[in-house]
Scaffold this active site. Structure first.
Site, PDB file in Angstrom:
ATOM      1  CB  SER A   1     -38.867  45.605  71.947  1.00 43.74           C
ATOM      2  OG  SER A   1     -40.028  45.478  72.467  1.00 43.74           O
TER       3      SER A   1
ATOM      4  CD  GLU B   1     -18.198  75.542  12.947  1.00 44.42           C
ATOM      5  OE1 GLU B   1     -17.680  76.960  12.930  1.00 44.42           O
ATOM      6  OE2 GLU B   1     -19.022  74.694  11.847  1.00 44.42           O
TER       7      GLU B   1
END
Length: 836
Positions: free
Chosen positions: A469, A90
């Protein structure tokens, strides 16, 4: 000659005027743009977007949330080969130029002139790229380029080169949602930067220009060409030797997606944590690098996953094989490419691998898996696969392999305990498990369904199912507050109530087994789960009283029916709300609020939230000084329905779970005491009865765990639509529900003891292994008394029908007086009879 000198003088004058005009233009542009230029100093404190991490209590990754993959790195931690690769790709002169490459800009300008206005690439230094990516838009405008130059010059004046380069390598997009070199190294290679080779470093550096196109996954050939160019630049800049260059050039492209490894499978909990994190932290929760530490431990979550998946598969196999998930007419000689295409839409689920049958005979079948391997299934591997008819019946045992699977079938396989492959199928039934610490309500494990990817509905907190239950212990607890005892006699016999809503105008409840035992003690009625006893008990103490009493366990009145069907468990509850209710029995009578986030740390590891939950804290000094009588929880205690929306007063509530108060800024503080909602003696009596449910009742299968500290209750609803088991010891509460999302019947005989208890049993067996017994000690005010097993009244030790029972001391005195009065009445009646 004079003319030439004159022309040269004019040219110099024109050049000088041109330079002056350019300088003046730049000066005017700077004067115009300077007020709008951003402050470069903000870059010193910039926060890169980092995903939210959800972890277990022991630091293992559950999930990450966020649009970007980013692993910020410091420039000091970037190895030289990686830094040099980026500079070569770069900006080789980065450390020597003033922030702007004037030659590059000149080249770009000439290109614009010669190309007739084409604004091609080039001319941007790393500093300029940082300026553009942090402050500007990517559009190609001359004004934007000029602003970029000014910002770059400012940056070079206010920041060091290393600071600029650090911003660059952490900010740039490098393809596949990765931002920065740290994330790219992790995603493409599964490595940290210091573990990369020279070739891999060059490959990452080559992606900066066109990351969506030139990356090692999307276009490997072009990426290798770009990588090799970067390696050539590194050689030219003398960053690597010729030998290193030759070795790197020869290195193949070995990149492939490396998703961040999920260490613990808890996606339902992860989504709950994400929602609460956003509620607590706002929109920054997903981008500011927070880490959410949950209360779940990896071992307990793994145990919950294993127990639920294995036992759901067992249920599914009991009811037969529903056939392949799909079928594809494979052409003759189909190759792996064709097979991979067919399997592309199928993912593994709950450890079950997708595969396609490529050959099937009477004795065996060959299955090609998505993992690109072929396996063989013999008769033993498919012997279970009777044809599914419905939930109550299945076909005969298969006689051959090809009677079960055929070429082209899309099937599921998994390894059994012996490591052998066998046919399986993804269960159509669902289940949920919630485990809490009864001391403070912290979630220890949570599973909201068989597979999150197939169904994101979180049944652990979002469902509203009838508990059957398993709701009876709350009714019995209410009865003990109204003068009943474990020895109280209630008639287990048919009963009829008027009910205008029914066609015949009557409601005639029954027991699950259709049998009646006549007068029976309450302890035995709970052990045997007698429905008719519960109905008579509820009728005796009043529906309104029980509904109000149930709120002590965290249930809301609107979730509880206003009729006698409540005795059969027709409330609307979630597994988490049931676990919370049973936690009251497990901790001695205190209502704790479930929570699952213990701490939130920022990106620097500093706590921004530390949970301060309400605790039972039985042995705390503050608890010993607390004289508040048992009663309903205060209004501030969240006990809303499972799907209640969050309000300003109950922010971040998910189901019954709530984000506790924040303690991280308050320093030392006294413990936050949970409200006492039932008397410890009441708690002890109900728990002792639920321990008998496991010792010799409907939960007796749990005795295989060989523990003396377990208590719990099964639950089943009409037509076996829901199966439950909720149980505990003094350290762990676990609630398990099994059923179909569409309320289809589980099938004949699929009671809670058969469908839900095995999941609970496997989970508790794993988490309690090698732990000491933990039971509630007998509190003061409880007396052991001899009763007559038929009448339930206190009797003498010499009574041949005498047995031991426990009850409150005041109940003992009261019942003895009643027994004495009854004896006197019997003597009077006998004396009167003798007269005649």
């Amino acid at each position: 000659m004079a003319i030439l000198k004159r022309l040269l003088r004019y040219a110099l004058i024109l050049a000088l005027v041109g330079v002056l005009l350019v300088v003046a233009a730049v000066g005017v542009a700077y004067w115009l743009l300077a007020p709008r230029l951003p402050a470069v100093a903000v870059l010193r404190d910039v926060h890169m977007q980092v995903p939210l991490r959800i972890e277990t209590a022991d630091g293992k990754l559950i999930a990450t949330f966020g649009e970007t993959r980013r692993v910020p790195v410091r420039i000091a931690d970037v190895p030289a080969k990686m830094k040099n690769a980026v500079l070569s790709a770069e900006d080789a002169d980065f450390y020597s130029h003033p922030g702007v490459d004037w030659h590059g800009i000149a080249r770009a300008g000439i290109h614009v002139i010669t190309s007739g206005g084409d604004k091609g690439p080039g001319g941007s230094t790393i500093t300029q790229q940082v300026a553009r990516n942090f402050f500007l838009s990517p559009e190609k405008l001359y004004s934007r380029k000029l602003t970029e130059i000014f910002i770059a010059l400012r940056m070079e004046n206010e920041l060091t080169k290393d600071e600029i380069l650090e911003l660059y390598i952490n900010k740039m997009f490098l393809g596949h949602r990765t931002y920065g070199l740290g994330a790219a190294a992790s995603f493409y290679y599964g490595k940290t930067l210091d573990q990369l080779t020279v070739a891999q470093s060059a490959m990452l550096a080559s992606t900066f220009q066109l990351p969506s196109v030139v990356n090692p996954l999307n276009n490997p050939k072009r990426a290798i060409g770009r990588r090799n160019w970067v390696l050539g630049q590194m050689l030219s800049n003398r960053f690597i030797t010729k030998a290193e260059y030759d070795q790197a050039i020869a290195e193949p492209n070995d990149a492939y997606p490396h998703e961040q490894p999920i260490e613990v499978d808890a996606p339902y909990l992860a989504e709950m944590a994400r929602l609460q994190a956003i509620e607590k932290l706002g929109n920054d929760a997903l981008v500011e690098g927070y880490t959410v530490k949950t209360t779940v431990t990896s071992a307990r979550q793994d145990a919950a996953n294993t127990a639920l998946r294995e036992k759901l598969s067992s249920y599914d196999r009991r009811h037969g094989y529903r056939g392949p998930e799909g079928h594809d007419e494979l052409p003759a000689g189909a190759g792996t490419e064709e097979l991979d295409r067919v399997l592309a839409g199928y993912m593994a689920a709950g450890g079950m691998q997708p595969g396609i049958v490529t050959e099937s005979t009477a004795k065996q079948a060959t299955v090609y898996l998505s993992s690109k391997e072929s396996i063989t299934l013999d008769m033993d591997a498919v012997a279970w696969a009777r044809r599914y008819v419905n939930e109550t019946s299945a076909g005969s045992v298969p006689k051959s392999v090809d009677a079960v699977v055929k070429r082209g079938d899309l099937v599921r396989v998994q390894r059994n305990e012996q490591g052998q492959w066998e046919l399986t199928q993804i269960p159509s039934v669902q289940a949920a498990l919630v485990s809490l610490d009864p001391e403070d309500g912290s979630v220890q494990a949570l599973v909201g369904g068989f597979n999150f990817q197939r169904s994101k509905f979180n049944r652990a907190v979002m469902s509203a199912r009838q508990p059957g239950s398993s709701f009876k212990p709350f009714l019995y607890s209410a009865a003990f507050e109204r003068g009943f005892t474990p020895a109280s006699i209630v008639n287990d016999a048919p009963v009829v109530f008027p009910d205008p809503s029914r066609p015949d105008g009557i409601w005639a409840p029954s027991n699950d087994d259709g049998k009646f035992d006549g007068p029976i003690r309450l302890r035995e009625a709970l052990v045997k789960s007698k429905n008719l006893v519960s109905v008579r008990l509820l009728d005796a103490i009043g529906v309104r009283y029980v509904r109000d009493y149930a709120t002590r366990f965290g249930f809301t009145p609107d979730a509880i029916p206003q009729n006698l069907s409540l005795a059969l468990g027709t409330a609307s509850v979630s597994p988490m709300s049931m676990a919370r209710g049973y936690a009251v029995f497990a901790n001695g009578g205190f209502l704790v609020t479930p929570y699952f986030i213990s701490q939130i740390n920022d990106r620097n590891g500093q706590a921004v939230y530390v949970a301060n939950p309400a605790r039972a804290c039985v042995d705390c000094q503050e608890r010993l000084l607390d004289t508040t009588p048992p009663g309903p929880p205060p209004p501030s205690t969240p006990s809303g329905p499972a799907n209640a929306p969050a309000t300003s007063s109950t922010a971040a509530v998910i189901g019954d779970a709530k984000l506790p108060d924040d303690a991280h800024t308050t320093g030392p503080h006294p413990p936050h005491l949970a409200p006492r909602v039932i008397d410890v003696r009441n708690d002890y009596l109900v728990t002792s009865m639920m321990m008998d449910v496991i010792r010799r009742g409907t939960g007796s299968a749990a005795m295989e765990l060989k523990r003396d500290d377990l208590a719990g209750k099964t639950g089943s609803t009409n037509d076996h639509r829901d199966a439950w088991f909720v149980g505990f010891n003094g350290k762990v509460v676990a609630s398990v529900w099994v059923g179909f999302d569409d309320f289809t019947s589980l099938g004949k005989g699929e009671f809670g003891a058969k469908a839900a208890l095995p999941i609970w049993q496997d989970y508790m067996g794993a988490v309690l292994k090698d732990t000491p017994s933990a039971t509630l000690p007998m509190p003061p005010g409880i007396s052991t008394v001899q009763i007559n097993r038929s009448s339930g009244m206190p009797t003498s030790a010499g009574d041949p029908d005498a047995m031991s029972e426990i009850m409150k001391v005041e109940d003992v005195d009261r019942l003895r007086q009643q027994a004495q009065q009854q004896q006197q009445q019997d003597e009077t009646d006998q004396h009167s009879y003798d007269i005649f």
